[in-house]
Design a protein around this motif. Sequence first.
Motif, short mmCIF file in Angstrom:
data_model
loop_
_atom_site.label_atom_id
_atom_site.label_comp_id
_atom_site.label_asym_id
_atom_site.label_seq_id
_atom_site.Cartn_x
_atom_site.Cartn_y
_atom_site.Cartn_z
N PRO C 248 0.81 -1.21 0.00
CA PRO C 248 0.00 0.00 0.00
C PRO C 248 0.85 1.26 0.00
N VAL C 249 0.31 2.31 -0.58
CA VAL C 249 1.00 3.59 -0.62
C VAL C 249 1.09 4.15 0.80
N LYS C 250 0.08 3.85 1.58
CA LYS C 250 0.08 4.25 2.98
C LYS C 250 -0.20 3.00 3.81
N PRO C 251 0.53 2.79 4.91
CA PRO C 251 0.30 1.56 5.69
C PRO C 251 -1.16 1.39 6.13
N VAL C 252 -1.63 0.17 6.09
CA VAL C 252 -3.03 -0.13 6.42
C VAL C 252 -3.06 -1.15 7.56
N LYS C 253 -3.91 -0.90 8.56
CA LYS C 253 -4.01 -1.82 9.69
C LYS C 253 -4.51 -3.18 9.24
N LEU C 254 -3.89 -4.23 9.76
CA LEU C 254 -4.30 -5.59 9.42
C LEU C 254 -5.76 -5.80 9.77
N GLY C 255 -6.15 -5.24 10.90
CA GLY C 255 -7.53 -5.42 11.36
C GLY C 255 -8.53 -4.84 10.36
N ALA C 256 -8.17 -3.68 9.76
CA ALA C 256 -9.06 -3.05 8.78
C ALA C 256 -9.10 -3.89 7.51
N LEU C 257 -7.93 -4.37 7.10
CA LEU C 257 -7.85 -5.19 5.89
C LEU C 257 -8.62 -6.49 6.04
#
Lengths: 383, 368, 263, 106
Positions: C248-257
Amino acid sequence: MSWTHTADYVVIGGGIQGVAIAYNLAKMGARNVVVLEKDTVGNGSTGRCGAGIRAQWGTEMNCRLGIASLEIFEQLSDELGMDVGLNQCGYLMVAYKDSEFATLKHSMALQNSMGIKTRVVSLKEACEICPGLAAEDAVGFTFHDRDGHADPFLTTFAYQEAARRLGVVFHKFTECTGVKVEGGKVVGVSTTKGDIATPVVINAAGPYAQFIAKMAGVELPNYSERHEIVITEPVEFGVCPPMLMSFTGNFYIQQRPHGSIIGGCSPEGHPEDFGNGHTWAFAELMAQKITKVLPRAKGIRLVRQWSGLYEMTPDRQPILGEADEVKGFFLSTGFSGHGFMLAPETGVLMAELILKGETHLPIGMLHYRRFASGELINEPAVV
Amino acid sequence: MRETEILVIGGGPAGLSAALEAASLGAEVTLLDSDLKLGGQLIKQTHKFFGSKEEHAGTRGLLIADLLFRELEDYKSQGKIKVLSNCTATGYYKEDGVVSYVVGEDEYVRIRPRKIVMATGAQERLIPFHNNDLPGVYGAGAIQTLMNVYGVTPGQRVLMVGAGNIGLIVSYQLMQAGVEIVAILEALSKIGGYWVHAAKVRRMGVPILLNHTIKEALGTDVVTGAVIQEVDSKFQPVGDPQRVDCDVICLAVGLTPTCEMLWQAGCEMKFVPQLCGYVAKRDSLMRTSHPDIWVAGDAAGIEEASSAMVEGRVAGLAAAAALNYGTPEVLKERSTMYHKRLSDLRAGEVGEKIREGLCQVCCECWGA
Amino acid sequence: MTDKEKFFNSGVLTEERPGAVLPPQDLWESKKNGLVIIECPQRIPCNPCHTSCPTGAVLPFDDINDTPRIDYSKCTGCAMCVAKCPGLACLVVDLTYGGPDEALMKLPYEILPVPEKGEDVACMNRTGQEICRGKVVNVTEPWKDRTLVVHVVVPRDKVQDVRTIKVGRVAKKKEDDMVICRCEEVTLGEIREWIHKGYDTFDELKRVLRVGMGPCQGRGCREIILREVSKITGTPYALIPQGTIRPPVKPVKLGALAKGGDK
Amino acid sequence: MNLIEKHPILEFQRGRKVQFFFDGQEMEGFEGEPIAAALHANGVRIYRVTPEMKRPRGFFCAIGKCSSCFMVVDGVPNVRTCVTALTEGMRVETQTGKGLVPPVGA
């Protein structure tokens, strides 16, 4: 860099196999060793792998290769003069089905008979090994504390640097375009930068090995599979100390000492391709797998996803040996996703085979003849 | 999965204009913006813009944003434009053309647009000097956000590095916020920004030190000063370094296009120094080598907000046209008008660099 | 004043001078146990190098102010002078030691902490910059007078430059110490070191140093690093591979993913 | 407070005043503004200490895309304070190192 017009040994492929073979050849006294890499060293499957190292295997051959490699890894930083990032935190195998647990225990008996001290652990102990593990739905676990992982980049570069000190020449951005054979013998290779006359060619081209083999007139049953991986931002170590692995759960998850958590699983339907693309579906699937076994990782952020190629064989065992049809054409391919962890040992074996014609571990059964004769060695322990 | 006809990524001057233009032709648009407040850099600009009436010349940037917002309200109420603020696009997935984004930090969403306008703006360049990671060394954009959006002063005494338009404008804005500018450093022998912007700060007593660069930030925990150095035309030091007292070092050493997702989409990219970095090749209607992706604004090459707004109009027009909105007559009329405005904006002395840059990346048409 | 003179006037030897010469190369390469190097180019009233030499290799002084002269055929590399010289100006270099890329240096040492056998130490040049790492294989005290002689194995191509050691790490020269990759805390010096070793693409530098692997994904450092590659290798900036840019261009929380993107 | 009270051009529409805590110390900010802005207004400029070199870091990119302003917010590490809105009673702490992930249920 000046071009090498003649060489005694040409290794095709600057992945872990290629660099380990080149280093061991030079270490055993070979001179004029050249490594060709079509991109940069470590750019192919090696640099994209999950980097686990284990001796917990289901066939005798893989157990032998696995434990021997592990022993080399244990002193590799000293030998190569550069840290390879070894972290022996153990592999915690998680079985979700009785049949899977039975296979694990069966393999464990084989491993124990060979001095590999794998043991069954309880859920309670598994949670001590991996705090925060949520695996109440698992039926059993096995653990081998000497397993672990190393940094694939640093390991490859350490081999490269050590090999360079011994005189090995590396040509990056140099793709092999042909293998010249005369009278049943290798006489040279063509590349995008020029030709090299050589009596010995080692095919360590990973997912492209079948194409290189074809250039020499050798047919391999290898095929490539795209596998994806995700990695998170670093957090303090301790979220997932061991490598968590499950065959039916279909995952491997580990935290690197640097703090990032890396995770992968087998693709569904085995996409055979040569792309290194990435998919949103994988990122979501892997996030689900990680947060299911490690609920405390929910707030950790994914920072990157990528894919790499598994160089598969029909029985998921490597192909090692000299081609029957072409003298001087050696193969070290088909590692089926386990090339990194086995390379320290197979690098030694291949160098022995090339220089002495014999190896300290018998590897005859890994010759590609087995596919014609039907003597496959099916490895059950693969993700 | 969510779907939309046109996804505009970036709610700055280019993205807002693209969304408005596409909606004006009847397309259904989703506008994604990462900030808590829409408007990109426009909402931080207290100065009046150059240009002509069409680009709202003589109006302050932040008021131009208000004009665009007002226009936006109509389309929002008609349901033609959906605005997603605080939503950051996180990736473009080439295999199926899906864009992923996060809402804040805790919600992740996928959307499949038919067409995309990438108006992702620019990111700030950094330069290496000792201690450049010390708190107090801030990017010019960060200072503008802090100061002009949230009303917080970055410090008391600022050393500005760079005398391009951003360096000059932000210096002036800092003075408006009551902050002292110790000096403006410029490594070249001439200011890079508009002369009138320089004159505005010079006449208020701010020294602009040409042929000067920063060597070091001083301080253990936070910036307490800086070491500056005079250099010759080859950037070699001349004379002894000097020490200045300051609590903020503001870096305004240039911008570079934000183009991660253009790379991910496999768009043909080219390094064009005049446009300040890698940019996507595009046709005269801003379509990239990827048939479903358009670019506009700083993401297509660093330029002024006024031309970004026109480029956004062009991209929005073309993306909508690709979905069969608008009549050929309207499209022809509008594109001719926008091209005329763009060439006027780029006609002067300052536009020369832009013109040279654009020659290298604009192709007639992708054959579509 | 030339740079060489400037350096020399501040105590840095910049070239061979009377009183500071290297052994003849042939003899040096074959002489087991090594040969002495003395770097004492100024006429001062002092001769312990001669008086402490058990074999007469350091020749007698006609005038005590003379700079030392050595008969290398007599030197056994015993390092007695190394431990005696008040100016710590003597050292022994044994080129026959270890592998083809290694050499042993016997260096005088009077600083705390004292290195231990087997310890990995910083090796510094004449201006105090760390130029390589060395491994201590022995520490002796020949005259029992607290002046130690540290036997340290160094890369062979560094024997002309290494002049002392330090336990731990030495801060690199200021410019090299600039943090370039803010996320992974990588300095310009480290980046330059690997570019010089041939790691001259962004991807290679990323893999060996982790530059650009942090949460910002190289936004801040990519351009600076590639400009450095361009400067060092002479390759035009536009021709250097940029490296792959992945989501991702910006880090994404595993929980959200994990909740999936279908909304 | 480093707040701009008077500006020749701008008028600031600030949110409701709220209390929050920085390293245990009570501070005042405006609801909805980024945490980093609220801290800066209170004169706080060091937000984290880096894991390896132990260097202080503060506000930097302001768009949530660098790693400079990572702090521990209500127990959660690596929060990008330049893009995270301030809320009433928030506990904001200087982050040292890579950030400790809280155990489940904490």
